[in-house]
Scaffold this active site. Structure first.
Site, short mmCIF file in Angstrom:
data_model
loop_
_atom_site.label_atom_id
_atom_site.label_comp_id
_atom_site.label_asym_id
_atom_site.label_seq_id
_atom_site.Cartn_x
_atom_site.Cartn_y
_atom_site.Cartn_z
N GLN A 1 -8.59 -3.50 7.87
CA GLN A 1 -9.46 -3.13 6.75
C GLN A 1 -8.94 -3.75 5.46
OE1 GLN A 1 -9.34 1.03 5.93
NE2 GLN A 1 -10.98 1.01 4.42
N GLY A 2 -9.69 -4.69 4.89
CA GLY A 2 -9.29 -5.37 3.66
C GLY A 2 -10.01 -4.82 2.45
N SER B 1 -8.11 -2.33 -0.17
CA SER B 1 -7.18 -2.12 -1.29
C SER B 1 -6.62 -3.44 -1.81
CB SER B 1 -6.03 -1.22 -0.85
OG SER B 1 -6.49 0.07 -0.53
N GLU C 1 -13.97 6.90 8.35
CA GLU C 1 -12.51 6.97 8.39
C GLU C 1 -12.04 8.41 8.20
OE1 GLU C 1 -8.66 5.05 6.09
OE2 GLU C 1 -10.55 5.25 5.02
N GLU D 1 -5.11 11.40 -5.48
CA GLU D 1 -5.79 11.47 -6.78
C GLU D 1 -7.27 11.12 -6.66
OE1 GLU D 1 -1.48 10.97 -7.35
OE2 GLU D 1 -2.99 9.92 -6.16
#
Length: 386
Positions: A123-124, A126, A241, A366
C-alpha cells in the site's frame, strides 16, 4: 444485535475449527525469507480449501461469506494461533477495492493471483511529509502518451520488499483541490525506477520500507476507478483495512491477556505472587474491562456494516482502542517481568517493542480520533486559529 450464533453460523465455525486443527502448519520458521515463504504456502493451502478471500463474491474466487462468517473466521484464525497470511494487504484491502471500483478486465487479471499469493500487494499511501493526511500527498503522476510517469516517495510501506503490485495514490492534477486531484494506480514494483529500502525497526525486523519512485511508468489500464477519483477509491481501501482488523485484534488481546495473567500468577513480587499485588490487580482488572469493550465495539462496527452495506468510520474506533489496549498490556507485562524485561529472549520484550508501532500503523491515533469525532460522534471539524 443478537450475539448468539445461528445454527448455520455455528456449523460454519465448527467446520473452520476442524479444518484449522487438521491443517495447522506449525510454528513459523525464523528469518524473513523463510518466514514469508511459509506464510505464502499457508495462504495457498487456505485458498485451495476455499478459505482465502472468504467474503469475496463466489464469481471472483471467494466464498461469498456473510459478514458474521467473516468475523468468525477472523476470530478463529487468531484463536488457533495460525500463521499470518502472506498477502494480507491484497486480501483485505486490494481485492475488495478492485471488486468495488475495478473493471471486469481488472478483476479477471488481478484477483486470482491475490488469492493464491502468487502476486503480493503493498500500500503506497503514506509519505514523509504527509503521514496519515492522505489528501496532502506530493507524489506526482504526469501523463505521457498512453500512460503515466510517476515520481515521489512513500514510507511505512509494509511488505514492499516482497510485493509485485503497489496500491499507489498520486497527484495527477496539481491545480485541483487536494482531495480532487488524486488518482489510484496499481504500480508494478518490478521496475528499476522503483527502489525499496527497508526500515529497520527497534525489534530488529524490517517489515516496513521506504519507496523511492523516479519516473516509474504506469499504463492507463492500471488506474482503478478512473482518473481524478483516487480519494474515493482510497477511502474504500482504508475502510476495508480497519473494518477487517477488529475481530482478529480483539481475540489476540484476549489471548495475550490470558498469558499475562498466568505470568502475573507465577511471578514473585515483594514476596508474593504479582497477581496478588493490589496495584497489579487493578491494572489487570482494567485491562480485562478494556478487552471486553474492544470485543463489543467490534460487534457494533459489524452491526453498522450490516446495516449500511459498507464498512463505516466505526472501524477507526476499534483500531485506535486496540492500539492503546495492546500497548498498555505490554507495558504491564514489562513491569511484572522486572529485570527479565531487559532480556532479548524474553517474549514479552519483543511484544512491548513491536507494540510501539501500533499507534502509527494503519492510521495514526491522532487521525483516527479526528475521524471518530467528526464522522461517528458528529462533532464539528476543528478550525485553525486566525
Amino acid at each position: 444485535m443478537d450475539l448468539t450464533l445461528s445454527p448455520d453460523e455455528q456449523a460454519f465455525r465448527d467446520e473452520l475449527r476442524a479444518w484449522l486443527e487438521a491443517n495447522h502448519p506449525g510454528k513459523e520458521p525464523e528469518g524473513d525469507e523463510a518466514a514469508f515463504q511459509f506464510r505464502r504456502d499457508w495462504q495457498r493451502a487456505l485458498n485451495d480449501a476455499g478459505w482465502a478471500g472468504l467474503s469475496w463474491p463466489q464469481e471472483y474466487g471467494g466464498r461469498g461469506a456473510t459478514l458474521v462468517e467473516q468475523a468468525i473466521f477472523n476470530e478463529e484464525i487468531v484463536r488457533a494461533r495460525a500463521p499470518q497470511l502472506a498477502n494480507v494487504l491484497g486480501l483485505a484491502m486490494g481485492g475488495p477495492t478492485v471488486i468495488a471500483h475495478g473493471s471486469e478486465d481488472q478483476r479477471e487479471r488481478y484477483l486470482p493471483p491475490i488469492l493464491s499469493a502468487e502476486e503480493i500487494w503493498c500500500q503506497g499511501f503514506s509519505e514523509p511529509d504527509s503521514g496519515s493526511d492522505l489528501a496532502s500527498v506530493k507524489t506526482r503522476a504526469v501523463r505521457d502518451g498512453g500512460g503515466w510517469v510517476v515520481t515521489g516517495q512513500k514510507v511505512w510501506t509494509t511488505f514492499a520488499h516482497h510485493a509485485k503490485w503497489c496500491m499507489l495514490v498520486a497527484r495527477t492534477d496539481p491545480e485541483a483541490p487536494k482531495h480532487k486531484g488524486l488518482t489510484y494506480f496499481l504500480m508494478d514494483m518490478e521496475q528499476e525506477a522503483v527502489q525499496v529500502r527497508p526500515l529497520r525497526q527497534i525489534t530488529g525486523e524490517s517489515e516496513f520500507n521506504e519507496l523511492f519512485i523516479e519516473e516509474a511508468r504506469i499504463p492507463d489500464e492500471n488506474i482503478i476507478g478512473g482518473e481524478g477519483n483516487g480519494w474515493g477509491v482510497a477511502i474504500t481501501t482504508l475502510m476495508h483495512e480497519r473494518a477487517t482488523l477488529a475481530f482478529g485484534l480483539q481475540v489476540g488481546v484476549k489471548l495475550a491477556f490470558g498469558e499475562l495473567l498466568e505470568r502475573a500468577r507465577s511471578k514473585e513480587l515483594n514476596g508474593a505472587s504479582a497477581a496478588e499485588d493490589p496495584l497489579i490487580r487493578d491494572r489487570l482488572a482494567q485491562l480485562y474491562v478494556e478487552a471486553e469493550v474492544l470485543r463489543l465495539n467490534a460487534y457494533r462496527g459489524l452491526t453498522a456494516t450490516m446495516k449500511y452495506g459498507v464498512p463505516g468510520p466505526e472501524g477507526s474506533l476499534g483500531k485506535w482502542h486496540w492500539s492503546e489496549v495492546n500497548q498498555t498490556l505490554t507495558e504491564l507485562a514489562m513491569d511484572i517481568n522486572g529485570s527479565r524485561a531487559q532480556l532479548d529472549e524474553e517474549p514479552w520484550t519483543y511484544r512491548f517493542l513491536r507494540a510501539r508501532a501500533n499507534s502509527i500503523e494503519g492510521g495514526t491515533t491522532e487521525i483516527l480520533k479526528n475521524i471518530v469525532a467528526e464522522r461517528v460522534l458528529g462533532l464539528p471539524r476543528m478550525r485553525s486559529a486566525g
